[in-house]
Motif scaffolding. Sequence first.
Motif, mmCIF file in Angstrom:
data_model
loop_
_atom_site.group_PDB
_atom_site.id
_atom_site.type_symbol
_atom_site.label_atom_id
_atom_site.label_comp_id
_atom_site.label_asym_id
_atom_site.label_seq_id
_atom_site.Cartn_x
_atom_site.Cartn_y
_atom_site.Cartn_z
ATOM 1 N N UNK A 289 -8.467 1.539 -13.217
ATOM 2 C CA UNK A 289 -7.661 1.964 -14.369
ATOM 3 C C UNK A 289 -6.195 1.637 -14.104
ATOM 4 N N UNK A 290 -5.541 1.008 -15.071
ATOM 5 C CA UNK A 290 -4.135 0.651 -14.926
ATOM 6 C C UNK A 290 -3.270 1.900 -14.872
ATOM 7 N N UNK A 291 -2.414 1.968 -13.861
ATOM 8 C CA UNK A 291 -1.513 3.111 -13.702
ATOM 9 C C UNK A 291 -0.326 2.942 -14.639
ATOM 10 N N UNK A 292 0.083 4.014 -15.330
ATOM 11 C CA UNK A 292 1.237 3.927 -16.239
ATOM 12 C C UNK A 292 2.479 3.380 -15.528
ATOM 13 N N UNK A 293 3.247 2.518 -16.214
ATOM 14 C CA UNK A 293 4.434 1.887 -15.591
ATOM 15 C C UNK A 293 5.426 2.866 -15.000
ATOM 16 N N UNK A 294 5.632 4.036 -15.648
ATOM 17 C CA UNK A 294 6.630 4.973 -15.137
ATOM 18 C C UNK A 294 6.223 5.551 -13.779
ATOM 19 N N UNK A 295 4.908 5.714 -13.582
ATOM 20 C CA UNK A 295 4.436 6.213 -12.286
ATOM 21 C C UNK A 295 4.624 5.142 -11.212
ATOM 22 N N UNK A 296 4.301 3.883 -11.564
ATOM 23 C CA UNK A 296 4.485 2.770 -10.618
ATOM 24 C C UNK A 296 5.963 2.607 -10.283
ATOM 25 N N UNK A 297 6.815 2.701 -11.316
ATOM 26 C CA UNK A 297 8.257 2.547 -11.102
ATOM 27 C C UNK A 297 8.791 3.610 -10.155
ATOM 28 N N UNK A 298 8.302 4.842 -10.297
ATOM 29 C CA UNK A 298 8.734 5.914 -9.398
ATOM 30 C C UNK A 298 8.333 5.636 -7.961
ATOM 31 N N UNK A 299 7.121 5.113 -7.776
ATOM 32 C CA UNK A 299 6.650 4.794 -6.425
ATOM 33 C C UNK A 299 7.476 3.660 -5.816
ATOM 34 N N UNK A 300 7.782 2.651 -6.622
ATOM 35 C CA UNK A 300 8.589 1.524 -6.144
ATOM 36 C C UNK A 300 9.982 2.000 -5.736
ATOM 37 N N UNK A 301 10.568 2.901 -6.517
ATOM 38 C CA UNK A 301 11.894 3.434 -6.188
ATOM 39 C C UNK A 301 11.875 4.177 -4.855
ATOM 40 N N UNK A 302 10.778 4.875 -4.584
ATOM 41 C CA UNK A 302 10.676 5.602 -3.311
ATOM 42 C C UNK A 302 10.538 4.647 -2.129
ATOM 43 N N UNK A 303 9.964 3.475 -2.390
ATOM 44 C CA UNK A 303 9.808 2.485 -1.314
ATOM 45 C C UNK A 303 11.097 1.718 -1.042
ATOM 46 N N UNK A 304 12.013 1.714 -1.972
ATOM 47 C CA UNK A 304 13.196 0.856 -1.893
ATOM 48 C C UNK A 304 13.980 1.040 -0.595
ATOM 49 N N UNK A 305 14.186 2.259 -0.170
ATOM 50 C CA UNK A 305 15.005 2.504 1.027
ATOM 51 C C UNK A 305 14.354 1.963 2.290
ATOM 52 N N UNK A 306 13.043 1.737 2.242
ATOM 53 C CA UNK A 306 12.337 1.224 3.419
ATOM 54 C C UNK A 306 12.202 -0.295 3.392
ATOM 55 N N UNK B 146 0.845 -1.185 0.000
ATOM 56 C CA UNK B 146 0.000 0.000 0.000
ATOM 57 C C UNK B 146 0.887 1.244 0.000
ATOM 58 N N UNK B 147 0.625 2.180 -0.923
ATOM 59 C CA UNK B 147 1.440 3.380 -1.003
ATOM 60 C C UNK B 147 0.629 4.499 -1.634
ATOM 61 N N UNK B 148 1.261 5.640 -1.798
ATOM 62 C CA UNK B 148 0.620 6.800 -2.428
ATOM 63 C C UNK B 148 1.248 7.056 -3.786
ATOM 64 N N UNK B 149 0.424 7.256 -4.793
ATOM 65 C CA UNK B 149 0.890 7.578 -6.142
ATOM 66 C C UNK B 149 0.450 8.989 -6.511
ATOM 67 N N UNK B 150 1.274 9.650 -7.323
ATOM 68 C CA UNK B 150 0.919 10.961 -7.841
ATOM 69 C C UNK B 150 0.391 10.782 -9.258
ATOM 70 N N UNK B 151 -0.901 10.949 -9.421
ATOM 71 C CA UNK B 151 -1.536 10.772 -10.725
ATOM 72 C C UNK B 151 -2.168 12.103 -11.146
ATOM 73 N N UNK B 152 -1.642 12.689 -12.222
ATOM 74 C CA UNK B 152 -2.133 13.972 -12.743
ATOM 75 C C UNK B 152 -2.135 15.045 -11.662
#
Length: 239
Positions: free
Chosen positions: A185-202, A146-152
């Motif tokens: 609605x499927x979230x664009x891969x680049x947005x998901x990838x950015x969210x995953x990168x932010x989670x990496x340190x945790x 569970x995380x927060x995404x920035x969409x539009x």
Amino acid sequence: MSVRTRRRRPRVLVVALVAAIIAFLAADQVVRIRAESRISTQVTSQIGSSTPVTVHLGGWPFLVSVARNELGSARLSIGSATLPVGSREVAVREGSVRVRGVAPIRNLSSASIGVADAQVVISWDTLTRLTGVQLSLAGEGQVAAQTTLSVLGTEVQARIVAGLRLGDAAGQLVLDGPGAQVAGVQVPPQIVSGAVNRLRSRLVLPALPTGLGYSGLSVDARGVTVDVHGEHLSLSQLR
């Protein structure tokens, strides 16, 4: 000496030899059981396990291992317990530890371990607490984060579904093939990838003592099963 006496002597010797072997085996087993019981009581108390720790000491005959001041192998199985891992305390549902080549056993403060392997099951709730990321099982071999995404330009709550694997021996967790949907609605891969990168340190497991490293990981309904491996370890460093 009569013929009958000479014939009886071999039988007497055989009986005496068998009796000696039986006595030795019985003594060996008694010493082993007592040692296993003492270790079980001590470890159960130290880790606060909800059930007694099961201990099996390898090496046969066990008394020979004692005489050589070394232990060939040992296996411990634990139930629910809280284990100190570095500066953290980790609640595990169950676990097992196998060690080989422990010596000297008469002075454990200076003892070393040739090889150590451990496996513990960490619940999803515990993993969420350790990482600060809400994680759960999402299906066969997959997890949900569970995380927060920035969409539009708007921050929305999202559920990222991905595979979970061990990235390195230091305990980095990696989300493989992540995907997410918002309102169906499927979230664009680049947005998901950015969210995953932010989670990496945790997404990192607690640091292990020197000489130990994470070696494997799998997921199921119970939580995450983590494998740990180490070689040529100093027992004093693991306490």
